[in-house]
Enzyme design. Structure first.
Site, mmCIF file in Angstrom:
data_model
loop_
_atom_site.group_PDB
_atom_site.id
_atom_site.type_symbol
_atom_site.label_atom_id
_atom_site.label_comp_id
_atom_site.label_asym_id
_atom_site.label_seq_id
_atom_site.Cartn_x
_atom_site.Cartn_y
_atom_site.Cartn_z
ATOM 1 N N PHE A 10 0.838 -1.189 0.000
ATOM 2 C CA PHE A 10 0.000 0.000 0.000
ATOM 3 C C PHE A 10 0.878 1.246 0.000
ATOM 4 O O PHE A 10 1.812 1.354 0.794
ATOM 5 C CB PHE A 10 -0.888 -0.027 1.250
ATOM 6 C CG PHE A 10 -1.879 1.090 1.344
ATOM 7 C CD1 PHE A 10 -3.087 1.016 0.676
ATOM 8 C CD2 PHE A 10 -1.621 2.199 2.122
ATOM 9 C CE1 PHE A 10 -4.019 2.039 0.770
ATOM 10 C CE2 PHE A 10 -2.537 3.225 2.232
ATOM 11 C CZ PHE A 10 -3.741 3.145 1.551
ATOM 12 N N ASN A 40 -3.343 1.909 10.405
ATOM 13 C CA ASN A 40 -4.072 2.302 9.199
ATOM 14 C C ASN A 40 -4.556 0.993 8.578
ATOM 15 O O ASN A 40 -3.913 0.442 7.685
ATOM 16 C CB ASN A 40 -3.159 3.070 8.240
ATOM 17 C CG ASN A 40 -3.884 3.534 6.997
ATOM 18 O OD1 ASN A 40 -5.111 3.462 6.916
ATOM 19 N ND2 ASN A 40 -3.140 4.010 6.017
ATOM 20 N N PRO A 41 -5.671 0.458 9.075
ATOM 21 C CA PRO A 41 -6.094 -0.894 8.710
ATOM 22 C C PRO A 41 -6.872 -0.918 7.402
ATOM 23 O O PRO A 41 -7.208 0.138 6.840
ATOM 24 C CB PRO A 41 -7.010 -1.266 9.880
ATOM 25 C CG PRO A 41 -7.672 0.042 10.218
ATOM 26 C CD PRO A 41 -6.601 1.097 10.018
#
Length: 280
Positions: free
Chosen positions: A83, A185-186
């Site tokens: 990510f 920050n899931p």
């Protein structure tokens, strides 16, 4: 440069001129500001620039093309399988650092670390912190390890990288009740939500999708955080714009946290929820 920016704009890129300039600066190996004094682009560089421009017009993330992503005071290596850190997350780090102020050797856990942006920034800016970065995705954790090794070589406090699931009830059992700060920050994007092509086609699914309401992973995260945090320890969790009410309600409903609050990003959009572990 005008033609390059126009092409990216026609492809739907949000910041076409900035992206075109950053790609050219990357090809030339110079800061973007140096482009102001550029007389000409050598032929081989022009060819490389055209190729990268094609890929960016095809909505390959800019950071995948340059291989780098700036985040606060760091520049992290990124690419396929991890990510790409967003500027909005920097505010969560700023909040976290304020909670750590005055603690000489705080214990910190970053759940779902990805590139390591949060964990490595905290270790860089609070050198006494003992930081553990947890990442489930086998591909992404290799990027976490790579960036952690690079920061260690640069002289930062080492960050422990652990391959694991943030919802695992056995995760980091040795730290139960001893952690000062849990940040995450899931994955929080609701299943089926529309996202930009850069996200849909290139960000790893395990970093994005969070179930029908986007909060399935967060429910497990809360159980882990409640177990790890000492009484009075702090929790900070990033969320989607639309979850500024739902996530605080979820945290309050857990029953193990107090002082639940939500915080906006610089654009005024709901961005992250914070709380304290009850009992402190």
């Amino acid at each position: 440069m005008t033609d390059a920016a126009r092409r990216l704009a026609e492809a739907g890129v949000e910041s076409p001129r900035v992206d075109a300039e950053l790609l050219l600066a990357h090809v030339l190996g110079v800061p973007r500001t140096r482009l102001l004094t550029l007389d000409r682009v050598p032929g081989d560089a022009a060819t490389r620039f055209a190729d990268l421009l094609d890929q960016r017009a095809g909505r390959v993330p800019l950071q995948h093309l340059t291989g780098r992503a700036p985040f606060r005071h760091l520049e992290l290596a990124v690419g396929p399988g991890v990510f790409v850190p967003r500027p909005e997350t920097e505010l969560l780090v700023e909040w976290a650092l304020a909670r750590l102020a005055g603690l000489p050797e705080p214990v910190v856990v970053d759940l779902g670390a990805g590139s390591g942006a949060i964990a490595l920034s905290l270790a860089h800016e609070h050198p006494g912190a003992r930081v553990t970065a947890v990442e489930r995705d086998p591909g992404a954790v290799e990027w976490t390890r790579h960036n952690a090794a690079a920061r260690r070589q640069a002289g930062d406090t080492p960050v422990e990288v652990l391959a694991g699931d943030m919802t695992d009830p056995r995760l980091l059992a040795g730290l139960d009740g001893a952690v000062d700060l849990v940040v995450s920050n899931p994955p929080y994007v609701p299943d089926g939500a529309r996202v930009p092509r850069e996200v849909a086609d290139h960000d790893p699914p395990l970093a994005l999708w969070g179930g029908p309401d986007g909060l399935d992973v967060v429910r497990g995260l809360l159980r882990t955080a409640a177990r790890l945090l000492r009484p009075g320890g702090h929790l900070g969790v990033e969320h989607a714009d639309q979850q500024g009410s739902a996530l605080p309600v979820l945290v309050r409903g857990h029953g193990g946290f107090t002082g639940v609050a939500d915080h906006p990003d610089l654009a005024g959009r709901p961005r992250f929820t914070t709380a304290r572990r009850a009992g402190g």
